[in-house]
Design an enzyme around this catalytic site. Structure first.
Site, short mmCIF file in Angstrom:
data_model
loop_
_atom_site.label_atom_id
_atom_site.label_comp_id
_atom_site.label_asym_id
_atom_site.label_seq_id
_atom_site.Cartn_x
_atom_site.Cartn_y
_atom_site.Cartn_z
NE ARG A 50 28.30 34.54 -70.83
CZ ARG A 50 29.30 35.08 -70.25
NH1 ARG A 50 30.37 34.35 -69.76
NH2 ARG A 50 29.27 36.29 -69.83
NE ARG A 93 23.71 36.19 -77.52
CZ ARG A 93 24.06 36.10 -76.03
NH1 ARG A 93 25.30 35.68 -75.56
NH2 ARG A 93 23.24 37.03 -75.29
CD GLN A 205 24.55 36.04 -67.90
OE1 GLN A 205 23.95 36.60 -66.86
NE2 GLN A 205 24.02 36.30 -69.15
CG ASP A 246 27.61 42.42 -74.72
OD1 ASP A 246 27.64 42.58 -73.39
OD2 ASP A 246 28.03 40.97 -75.12
CG ASN A 256 27.87 44.81 -70.18
OD1 ASN A 256 28.36 44.29 -70.78
ND2 ASN A 256 27.78 44.97 -68.82
CE LYS A 257 24.06 39.44 -70.15
NZ LYS A 257 22.99 39.26 -71.24
O1 MRU Z 1 24.50 37.36 -72.66
P1 MRU Z 1 25.99 37.30 -72.41
O2 MRU Z 1 26.24 36.38 -71.13
O3 MRU Z 1 26.79 36.90 -73.44
O4 MRU Z 1 26.49 38.80 -72.04
C1 MRU Z 1 27.74 38.90 -71.48
C2 MRU Z 1 28.12 40.43 -71.12
O5 MRU Z 1 26.94 41.17 -71.22
C3 MRU Z 1 29.32 40.86 -70.65
O6 MRU Z 1 29.25 41.47 -69.74
C4 MRU Z 1 30.11 41.39 -71.90
O7 MRU Z 1 29.97 40.63 -73.11
C5 MRU Z 1 31.43 41.58 -71.54
S1 MRU Z 1 32.42 40.32 -71.59
C6 MRU Z 1 34.06 40.52 -71.51
#
Ligand code: MRU
Length: 360
Positions: A50, A93, A205, A246, A256-257
């Site tokens: 991920r 995704r 995470q 993202d 982002n997350k």
């Molecule tokens: O759902 P995930 O774990 O793929 O989400 C990841 C994130 O939101 C990260 O902060 C983002 O991808 C930046 S990674 C360098």
């Protein structure tokens, strides 16, 4: 201190791709082997791997596996297989645009080989070019991370306390990481007093991956739950919040997350600079604003269950948007490999887009 992070999310082995299974970290180190593009797509969908830039890199290797899947008799046969793999990987995704960016970059090779400098290609030739390009995507990401790290570290004060969210390190990229790369570089320059990592509910995470990476890199840190951020912003000195991305829309709105938006609101209330760090491949100028970014909705079970244990009454309805969008007016700067964009982002991101990328 090592010059390179100790963890790697994926390793290309020419006929297979190894993925470090991030679902069982930090307690177990398990490598999964992908031999087909659909193994890779499943690995992305099921969160074995991920993080936006890492997803882009492994999707590129997924295409290479599709190109090498069998001895194609004609280029047309191979092209049909590649288009099928392209669609399957793209659907794995929806939010991180790096996935589409990497796939489209590779598709140019089988759709318009002349733009790649070759005119007549056999199926074996296509596979070879695709492999070279996928390796380049990975190597460039590593280089971009280093540049982001240097540019971002320069923005931090001495003795900095920095809050970060989710995981943006070597597990999420091909190199040092994005926001994590900034922390790593600043720590190397003796600028970091400590990092505050938020646990990042519900997928954890921050607790499982970022804490593990910070510990391995010997960067001082404290782990907090997401709901403690306001308290620490009020009661302790926090110099900056830095997160990854993202997808960044043309106006700077940033997906982002989940939880990033609330941190940005809190940072604004407490007058703390809020930075986004991402490779330019995360900037999507075809998406005008954050409203146009597709947000992945994941299983509610990831909210009602924690590590195999139910935490809510049976049949509880829950929601799980995996990302949120931070409006650009809450973002002080967007740190990319091409330079640091400042508001107004519609202009600064366009300027960076027009600047030629320094490729390796
Ligand atoms: O759902 P995930 O774990 O793929 O989400 C990841 C994130 O939101 C990260 O902060 C983002 O991808 C930046 S990674 C360098």
């Amino acid at each position: 201190m090592n010059a390179f992070p100790k963890t790697r999310a994926f390793v290309w082995k020419k006929d297979r791709l190894l993925l470090l299974d991030q679902r069982v970290l930090p307690h177990r180190l398990v490598w999964k082997t992908c031999r087909t593009w659909s193994d890779v797509a499943r690995g992305i969908k099921e969160m074995v791997v991920r993080g936006a830039p890492a997803i882009g890199c492994v999707a590129a290797y997924g295409v290479v596996l599709a190109a090498k899947a069998k001895a194609f008799r004609t280029r047309e046969d191979q092209m049909r297989a590649l288009e099928h793999a392209f669609d399957g990987l793209l659907q794995s995704r929806p939010t991180a645009v790096n996935l589409r960016w990497a796939l489209e970059r590779l598709r140019l090779i089988w759709q318009e080989p002349e733009t790649y400098g070759v005119h007549v290609l056999t199926p074996q030739g296509v596979a070879k070019c695709l492999e070279q390009e996928a390796i380049k995507v990975e190597e460039e990401d590593r280089e971009f991370n280093s540049r982001i790290g240097r540019l971002g570290a320069a923005l931090l004060p001495l003795d900095a306390v920095v809050l970060t969210h989710c995981n943006t390190g070597s597990l999420a990229t091909a190199g040092l990481g994005t926001a994590f790369g900034v922390l790593w570089t600043a720590h190397r320059g003796n600028k970091i007093r400590k990092v505050i990592a938020s646990e990042t509910r519900p997928y954890l995470q921050g607790a499982r991956l970022t804490a593990w990476e910070l510990q391995q890199e010997k960067i001082p840190f404290e782990l907090i739950t997401d709901s403690m951020a306001a308290h620490f912003m009020k009661t302790e000195k926090i110099d900056a919040v830095i997160v990854g991305a993202d997808r960044i829309a043309a106006n700077g709105d940033t997906a982002n997350k989940i939880g990033t938006y609330s941190l940005a609101v809190l940072a604004s209330h407490h007058d703390i600079p809020f930075y986004v760090a991402a490779p330019f491949s995360t900037v999507d100028l075809t998406t005008a604003t954050g409203r146009d970014i597709p947000i992945e909705e994941r299983s509610a079970k990831e909210v009602t269950w924690v590590r195999g244990q139910s935490i809510a009454p049976k049949n509880t309805l829950a929601r799980h948007p995996a990302f949120d969008v931070t409006p650009s007016d809450l973002i002080h700067a967007i740190i990319t490999d091409r330079g640091v964009a400042k508001p107004p982002y519609t202009e600064s991101l366009k300027d960076l887009f027009e600047r030629q990328p320094v490729l390796i």
